[in-house]
Write an enzyme that holds these catalytic residues in place. Structure first.
Site, PDB file in Angstrom:
ATOM      1  N   GLU A  48       0.844  -1.203   0.000  1.00  0.00           N
ATOM      2  CA  GLU A  48       0.000   0.000   0.000  1.00  0.00           C
ATOM      3  C   GLU A  48       0.880   1.253   0.000  1.00  0.00           C
ATOM      4  O   GLU A  48       1.908   1.306   0.663  1.00  0.00           O
ATOM      5  CB  GLU A  48      -0.879  -0.015   1.248  1.00  0.00           C
ATOM      6  N   LYS A 113      -9.669   2.841  -2.078  1.00  0.00           N
ATOM      7  CA  LYS A 113      -9.834   2.179  -0.777  1.00  0.00           C
ATOM      8  C   LYS A 113     -11.157   2.578  -0.127  1.00  0.00           C
ATOM      9  O   LYS A 113     -11.436   3.750   0.082  1.00  0.00           O
ATOM     10  CB  LYS A 113      -8.664   2.560   0.130  1.00  0.00           C
ATOM     11  N   CYS A 147      -5.424  -2.896   2.641  1.00  0.00           N
ATOM     12  CA  CYS A 147      -5.137  -2.845   4.076  1.00  0.00           C
ATOM     13  C   CYS A 147      -6.373  -2.981   4.980  1.00  0.00           C
ATOM     14  O   CYS A 147      -6.869  -4.083   5.182  1.00  0.00           O
ATOM     15  CB  CYS A 147      -4.364  -1.563   4.385  1.00  0.00           C
TER      16      CYS A 147
END
Length: 263
Positions: A48, A113, A147
């Site tokens: 990431e 995200k 994540c």
């Protein structure tokens, strides 16, 4: 020309330390690591925010199609691989933690995200995404996430009618929560009957947070195909589509999944 269809997919996990907020240094370092791979891989996965580390400094964000996007296109073309990784993007007056899937021909798809890490105040700097991405590559369906998304199983839920084959998480996941990282990755593999790859960084970031990597490749049973130690390293793993399909046919748990939609 039709895209090649592969029964076996090779995936390179690039577990690296990151220079804090130094895009030039990170891209240069990663280029050397990728060049040192012992063989070509069909997919190359980076952590990431690989150009900067997990920074809330939006001055580090780039417009699309500038430095990092061009670098990913160049590297995908050079390696004939699908490149996957996220970086900070500025677009339309907003900022996104955006993951790109870049093909060798320069075409790409992206995922913003969805779940922003509120404990790190990510939601104050970036805008969350609203839709998932399934990237098709060489006959494989790949679902890439970022994540903190790992903690929300509904978002990664596999589809019964058209399931993905490989679930990928790119991360900057701190060492103090390593147990959660390892456990949740296994759970995602088991519940979705899918191969899973999690690529995390090592080292320490500009905020003093320590990362121990623990990048991993898992099969559809949650069993490890590869587990990386807490050092900078690269690993190429292979997944068999035939083995995955045979398992799903012999134990069709996906067909008993609850039916619901995400609003």
């Amino acid at each position: 020309m039709p895209e090649e269809q592969l029964e076996t997919l090779s995936v390179a996990l690039i577990q690296t330390d990151l220079y804090w907020e130094d895009t030039t240094a990170n891209l240069s370092s990663l280029e050397e690591k990728i060049a040192a791979l012992p063989e070509n891989a069909d997919v190359i996965v980076l952590p990431e925010m690989f150009p900067t580390g997990f920074t809330m400094n939006t001055k580090m964000a780039e417009p699309m199609n500038l430095t990092t996007t061009k670098w990913m296109k160049q590297m995908a073309a050079q390696t004939s691989s699908l490149f996957i990784g996220s970086f900070a993007v500025k677009e339309g007056g907003r900022f996104y933690n955006r993951l790109l899937c870049v093909k060798p021909d320069g075409t790409y798809s992206f995922y913003d995200k969805r779940h922003l890490f509120t404990m790190g105040q990510e939601h104050l700097s970036y805008t969350g995404g609203e839709s998932k991405l399934i990237c098709s590559w060489k006959g494989w369906k790949i679902s890439p996430l970022v994540c903190y998304d790992l903690r929300f199983p509904v978002w990664s839920r596999n589809a019964v009618s058209d399931p993905y084959d490989l679930l990928i998480y790119v991360a900057n996941w701190p060492a103090r929560r390593a147990h959660a990282w390892k456990t949740l990755l296994m759970a995602r593999a088991i519940e979705n009957q899918s191969f899973v790859v999690g690529v995390n960084r090592v080292g320490a970031d500009g905020n003093g947070l320590a990362y121990q990597g623990d990048s991993v490749a898992l099969d559809y049973l949650g069993e490890p195909v590869a587990m990386l130690a807490a050092v900078e390293t690269e690993k190429i793993v292979r997944f068999s589509k035939d083995e995955l399909n045979k398992y799903r046919q012999s134990f069709p748990a996906l067909s008993d999944s609850d039916s619901f939609e995400i609003n």
